[in-house]
Design a protein around this motif. Structure first.
Motif, PDB file in Angstrom:
ATOM      1  N   ASP A   1     -15.263  -2.509   8.798  1.00  0.00           N
ATOM      2  CA  ASP A   1     -14.668  -1.188   8.554  1.00  0.00           C
ATOM      3  C   ASP A   1     -14.989  -0.763   7.128  1.00  0.00           C
ATOM      4  OD1 ASP A   1     -13.008   1.037   8.743  1.00  0.00           O
ATOM      5  OD2 ASP A   1     -11.140  -0.094   8.832  1.00  0.00           O
TER       6      ASP A   1
ATOM      7  N   HIS B   1      -5.475  -2.508   5.657  1.00  0.00           N
ATOM      8  CA  HIS B   1      -5.029  -3.430   6.722  1.00  0.00           C
ATOM      9  C   HIS B   1      -5.888  -4.684   6.750  1.00  0.00           C
ATOM     10  CE1 HIS B   1      -8.611  -1.848   8.867  1.00  0.00           C
ATOM     11  NE2 HIS B   1      -8.291  -0.728   8.242  1.00  0.00           N
TER      12      HIS B   1
ATOM     13  N   HIS C   1      -7.111  -3.341  13.258  1.00  0.00           N
ATOM     14  CA  HIS C   1      -5.976  -3.241  12.334  1.00  0.00           C
ATOM     15  C   HIS C   1      -5.072  -4.444  12.530  1.00  0.00           C
ATOM     16  CE1 HIS C   1      -7.028   1.190  12.713  1.00  0.00           C
ATOM     17  NE2 HIS C   1      -7.258   0.881  11.455  1.00  0.00           N
TER      18      HIS C   1
ATOM     19  N   ALA D   1      -9.172  -4.740   4.760  1.00  0.00           N
ATOM     20  CA  ALA D   1      -9.819  -3.443   4.553  1.00  0.00           C
ATOM     21  C   ALA D   1      -8.987  -2.731   3.493  1.00  0.00           C
ATOM     22  CB  ALA D   1      -9.847  -2.638   5.837  1.00  0.00           C
TER      23      ALA D   1
ATOM     24  N   GLU E   1      -8.508   0.435   1.219  1.00  0.00           N
ATOM     25  CA  GLU E   1      -8.993   1.810   1.373  1.00  0.00           C
ATOM     26  C   GLU E   1      -8.134   2.852   0.677  1.00  0.00           C
ATOM     27  OE1 GLU E   1      -8.941   3.337   5.434  1.00  0.00           O
ATOM     28  OE2 GLU E   1      -8.124   1.452   6.148  1.00  0.00           O
TER      29      GLU E   1
ATOM     30  N   GLU F   1     -13.636   2.780   1.221  1.00  0.00           N
ATOM     31  CA  GLU F   1     -13.100   1.574   1.853  1.00  0.00           C
ATOM     32  C   GLU F   1     -14.152   0.474   1.948  1.00  0.00           C
ATOM     33  OE1 GLU F   1     -12.371   2.034   6.079  1.00  0.00           O
ATOM     34  OE2 GLU F   1     -10.836   0.474   6.065  1.00  0.00           O
TER      35      GLU F   1
HETATM   36 MG    MG Z   1      -9.616   0.853   7.685  1.00  0.00          MG
END
Ligand code: MG
Ligand code: MG
Length: 265
Positions: free
Chosen positions: A107, A170, A177, A201, A203, A234
């Motif tokens: 991600d 997350h 997630h 992740a 962000e 991110e």
């Molecule tokens: Mg994300």
């Protein structure tokens, strides 16, 4: 198999592979983000690229999201749905991409400039990206999650920017997630202790004006309440004994920007 938030080195390697594909997908569209292009055109290119690489777009169908990329121009914070409206000179556009490959997700998001962009908007992008790297630097064994969050917040506060509170980073792994949630605001020394094998992740979503956001009726798009621009960067990051390891990359994007004479902020 359970959703263990601490990953083995083998699992981290698979998340790295997915994150690398995300990075290359960004690279595939980066040179095309120009006035006149539509976000739907870019979305199609990204989807094809991901599928050609034996992976699946992670967002398509996620909770009913209709597309491969979340594309959020200007005052849209995140979760914008690609459409047929051409981008125009002076816009910014946050592009968020996720893939699923070998059972693991990656991600990463980047906010692009479209043609010539106002200086104050460029500063917002630059500072948001810096806040991401400040946060990554805190993603170390022995630190606490609040150290990561605080790093974003304190950078944004220096510029009186608004830190979005309703949406957070997350964990990433077999699910897109996972726990823990990674807010972009918080207190140093608070929250869970960071241990080896955690993959996050991170962000930052930073607004030029108010931190307050509004959820649009399309059920997805989130916009700033004052209509001022918002930026989003991110990375997927693994916490290793040796320090934070960024599994995604902006290198493919920035190589393309350079080739196209676009300023890297
Ligand atoms: Mg994300
Ligand atoms: Mg994302």
């Amino acid at each position: 198999m359970g959703k263990e938030i601490y990953k083995t080195n083998e699992e981290i390697e698979l998340i790295r592979e997915s994150s690398l594909l995300v990075a290359k997908t960004h690279g595939a569209i980066a040179g095309l983000v120009k006035p006149g292009v539509t976000t739907l055109e870019l979305d199609k290119i990204a989807e094809e690229y991901i599928r050609d690489n034996n992976a699946v777009p992670a967002f398509k169908g996620y909770g009913g999201f209709p597309n491969t990329l979340c594309m959020s121009p200007n005052e849209e914070v995140v979760h914008g749905i690609p459409n047929q409206k051409p981008l125009k000179e002076g816009d910014i556009i946050s592009v968020d991409c996720g893939v699923l490959k070998n059972d693991f997700y990656g991600d990463s998001a980047y906010t692009y400039t479209v043609g010539e962009v106002a200086e104050e908007t460029k500063q917002l992008l630059k500072v948001t990206k810096e806040s991401l790297y400040d946060a990554i630097d805190q993603a170390r064994v022995g630190n606490r999650l609040g150290d990561v969050s605080y790093a974003v917040q304190s950078k944004a506060k220096e510029y009186n920017y608004g830190v979005v509170r309703e949406l957070v980073g997350h964990g990433v792994g077999r699910s897109l997630h996972e726990e823990p949630k990674v807010p972009n605001y918080g207190y140093r020394g608070r929250g869970i202790q960071l241990k080896e094998g955690l993959v996050l992740a991170i962000e930052p979503m930073i607004n030029m004006g108010t931190q307050k956001v509004r959820f649009l009726r399309d059920g997805w798009s989130v916009v700033t309440q004052d209509g001022k621009p918002s930026a989003h960067f991110e990375h997927t990051v693994a916490i290793m004994k040796s320090g934070p390891k960024v599994l995604s990359s902006f290198a493919f994007i920035e190589e393309e920007l350079k080739k196209n004479g676009i300023e890297i902020l």
